[in-house]
Design an enzyme around this catalytic site. Structure first.
Site, PDB file in Angstrom:
ATOM      1  CB  CYS A 277      -4.905   6.473  -3.226  1.00  0.00           C
ATOM      2  SG  CYS A 277      -3.285   7.219  -3.123  1.00  0.00           S
TER       3      CYS A 277
ATOM      4  CG  ASN B   5      -1.886   1.106   1.328  1.00  0.00           C
ATOM      5  OD1 ASN B   5      -2.405   1.401   2.391  1.00  0.00           O
ATOM      6  ND2 ASN B   5      -2.165   1.774   0.232  1.00  0.00           N
TER       7      ASN B   5
ATOM      8  CD  GLU C  88      -6.908   4.089  -1.144  1.00  0.00           C
ATOM      9  OE1 GLU C  88      -6.126   3.238  -1.628  1.00  0.00           O
ATOM     10  OE2 GLU C  88      -6.516   5.115  -0.570  1.00  0.00           O
TER      11      GLU C  88
HETATM   12  C1  LIG Z   1      -0.791   4.995   1.699  1.00  0.00           C
HETATM   13  S1  LIG Z   1       0.119   4.899   3.185  1.00  0.00           S
HETATM   14  C2  LIG Z   1      -0.367   3.299   3.743  1.00  0.00           C
HETATM   15  C3  LIG Z   1      -0.263   3.040   5.216  1.00  0.00           C
HETATM   16  C4  LIG Z   1      -0.935   1.788   5.749  1.00  0.00           C
HETATM   17  N1  LIG Z   1      -0.914   0.694   4.842  1.00  0.00           N
HETATM   18  C5  LIG Z   1      -2.335   2.054   6.226  1.00  0.00           C
HETATM   19  O1  LIG Z   1      -3.288   1.539   5.640  1.00  0.00           O
HETATM   20  O2  LIG Z   1      -2.502   2.790   7.201  1.00  0.00           O
HETATM   21  C6  LIG Z   1       1.726   4.698   2.578  1.00  0.00           C
HETATM   22  C7  LIG Z   1       2.791   4.535   3.638  1.00  0.00           C
HETATM   23  O3  LIG Z   1       4.023   4.265   2.971  1.00  0.00           O
HETATM   24  C8  LIG Z   1       5.076   4.861   3.709  1.00  0.00           C
HETATM   25  N2  LIG Z   1       6.239   4.928   2.799  1.00  0.00           N
HETATM   26  C9  LIG Z   1       6.497   5.854   1.845  1.00  0.00           C
HETATM   27  N3  LIG Z   1       7.638   5.561   1.208  1.00  0.00           N
HETATM   28  C10 LIG Z   1       8.113   4.404   1.746  1.00  0.00           C
HETATM   29  C11 LIG Z   1       9.260   3.603   1.506  1.00  0.00           C
HETATM   30  N4  LIG Z   1      10.156   3.920   0.580  1.00  0.00           N
HETATM   31  N5  LIG Z   1       9.426   2.492   2.260  1.00  0.00           N
HETATM   32  C12 LIG Z   1       8.531   2.149   3.227  1.00  0.00           C
HETATM   33  N6  LIG Z   1       7.417   2.887   3.495  1.00  0.00           N
HETATM   34  C13 LIG Z   1       7.215   3.999   2.764  1.00  0.00           C
HETATM   35  C14 LIG Z   1       4.478   6.172   4.141  1.00  0.00           C
HETATM   36  O4  LIG Z   1       5.177   6.705   5.243  1.00  0.00           O
HETATM   37  C15 LIG Z   1       3.048   5.763   4.496  1.00  0.00           C
HETATM   38  O5  LIG Z   1       2.930   5.416   5.847  1.00  0.00           O
END
Ligand SMILES: C[S@@+](CC[C@H](N)C(=O)[O-])C[C@H]1O[C@@H](n2cnc3c(N)ncnc32)[C@H](O)[C@@H]1O
Length: 492
Positions: free
Chosen positions: A439, A411, A485
């Site tokens: 999304c 995600n 989404e």
């Molecule tokens: C759309 S949110 C999804 C969060 C979770 N799955 C939820 O439903 O609450 C995307 C998440 O990816 C994290 N993120 C962004 N870049 C990333 C990376 N390179 N490695 C790991 N996480 C990352 C962001 O900090 C964020 O928490």
């Protein structure tokens, strides 16, 4: 397949409905072509009538058109448009993939001719659904540079006007109230607002987060410019006084944070979120699990629709029977506060979550303990660094996996997954099922879909068997906007 829009249903009914859909799509109609649906005439007419920028329109309507462009339509009409958009995106994916397979004359026949796109799942809440809003500060319609709201126009066109969002349908009253109070506070303050970093000024955006209990967290962003800490302390105290003893006390803030930063956006490690007043976290309940949320952590913006999303994700990860324990490992990639992994944890032997933002990882670990969940571990760092290291070691036969295979739920943010993440997942043969929640499936995620499903490509080190898209479910997380989404199941 008929693409009728289902009406709003409680989660349990929806679960049964979805299970029916998924079983049907897996075993009966798994190769149905994506159906192209023409919107009814009424919607086509309304779309044409929605002008991007019309001088005769009020500023409020212009803002509503910018932030919630579907607000003039009925909810059924909105769902129809979103369904059609998602189908078009998936059609593009299908066609790009078919071209690639033909161009490479791949001997591997991957059934990409079509897959089921199920009817969009509506949001259980249509109005005032946002649990987080960020209000900008800029010149208002009357030229006042201390106006708190949202932008009409763009920086590139140099025509930004900040309009307050009191009339926006997706915003709860509490968020609007905090924005109004913050505007009053900065107008009383002797410090200027910060419109362009290099031109000085201090007061910047305010983010408001609320939970179902009505607890409200406000986070004020402040550019320090050349002020020394002692000077900043005076203005922090004025902010606290305004929201605790002054007119802002009507907001009944549960917590007030302050971040001094000269960057557009930075995390807690780069510049700490300073708790000026109240509690350090708010809590939210989702599918009977409790979640602590820090100011820096991501949480799905529409809690009720997130329950629908997580239920669909669960059904897709474990179509054998989500209620039962299926064992194995679930990889929760980009896990935020651990919400998806923790809600799905009863079905598996272990959950391994990976997340970039350290505060979110701390929340995820805390949340597992808060819910008495013992089979989740959360790793902090970039998924593109961590996954290539851990995924090759995961296997169905690994001790502790329970023999149930490895499923991945990804995600990512709008930027999609890093190529190294896709490669690690694809080249691990025990990952048989991958659920992609996006999304923005027409952006970088589309590149990921192709990388997951294209014929093996030794030059790109994509040597693992290709995945096949099976079923897609759009979920409306953002009523009145164009966004939704998409949950896509890939198998091999
Ligand atoms: C759309 S949110 C999804 C969060 C979770 N799955 C939820 O439903 O609450 C995307 C998440 O990816 C994290 N993120 C962004 N870049 C990333 C990376 N390179 N490695 C790991 N996480 C990352 C962001 O900090 C964020 O928490």
């Amino acid at each position: 397949m008929a693409l009728t829009v289902p009406c709003m249903k409680p989660v349990k009914t929806f679960q049964r409905q979805l299970q029916g859909f998924l079983w049907k799509s897996f075993f009966c109609i798994s190769t149905v072509d994506i159906v192209k649906v023409k919107p009814p005439k009424k919607i086509r007419r309304k779309k044409q009538n929605m002008k991007a920028f019309d001088e005769s329109m009020s500023w409020e309507d212009r803002l509503a058109d910018a932030v919630t462009p579907l607000w003039r339509l009925s909810y059924d009409e909105q769902l129809h448009i979103k369904q059609q958009n998602q189908e078009n995106i998936l059609k593009q994916f299908s066609s790009k993939l078919s071209h690639l397979i033909l161009a490479q004359q791949s001997p591997v026949v991957n059934d990409t001719s079509g897959f089921s796109v199920l009817p969009i799942m509506p949001s259980p809440v249509r109005d005032c659904y946002r649990n987080k809003s960020t209000f900008s500060v800029n010149k208002g319609v009357d030229g006042n540079p201390k106006t708190v709201g949202f932008y009409v126009g763009t920086g590139r066109d140099r025509n930004i006007i900040c309009v307050n969002g009191d009339h926006l349908l997706n915003m709860p009253e509490k968020h609007k109230q905090v924005a109004r109070c913050y505007q009053e506070f900065i107008r009383l303050s002797p410090l200027d607002s910060c419109l362009l970093f290099h031109k000085g000024g201090h007061w910047r955006e305010v983010t408001v987060r609320t939970n179902a209990k009505g607890h409200t967290m406000a986070i004020v962003y402040f550019h320090p410019q050349t002020l020394v800490p002692e000077e900043i302390a005076i203005h922090k105290q004025a902010l606290v006084d305004y929201f605790t003893k002054g007119p802002g006390a009507i907001c009944e803030l549960y917590s007030l944070f302050f971040q001094e930063t000269s960057m557009t956006r930075c995390d807690h490690e780069e510049s700490p979120y300073q708790l000026l007043y109240g509690q350090a976290h708010i809590h939210e309940e989702l599918l009977s699990f409790k979640f602590r949320i820090s100011p820096d952590a991501f949480f799905q913006v529409n809690t009720a629709a997130a329950e629908v999303l997580f239920t669909v994700a669960r059904e897709m990860c474990f179509p054998e029977g989500a209620a039962d324990r299926v064992g194995g490992t679930l990889l929760d990639v980009c896990c935020g506060t651990g919400a998806i992994g923790i809600t799905l944890s009863p079905a598996v032997e272990q959950v391994v979550g990976v997340e970039l933002v350290p505060q979110a990882v701390e929340d995820a670990r805390h949340n597992a303990a808060l819910n008495g969940v013992l089979n989740c571990q959360f790793l902090a760092g970039k998924a593109e660094v961590i996954l290539p290291r851990i995924v090759p070691q995961l296997s169905s036969s690994e001790e502790g996996s329970g023999g149930g295979g490895v499923a991945a739920l990804v995600n990512p943010a709008r930027a999609g997954l890093h190529y190294r993440v896709v490669r690690a997942l694809r080249n691990q043969p025990d990952v048989r099922r991958l659920v992609y929640v996006s999304c923005k499936p027409d952006g970088e995620a589309m590149r990921n879909f192709i990388e997951l499903c294209c014929p093996p490509d030794p030059q790109k080190k994509l040597t693992g068997e290709a995945f096949t898209p099976r079923v897609a479910v759009p979920i409306d997380m953002f009523p009145h906007t164009q966004h939704c989404e998409l949950v896509l199941l890939f198998e091999r």
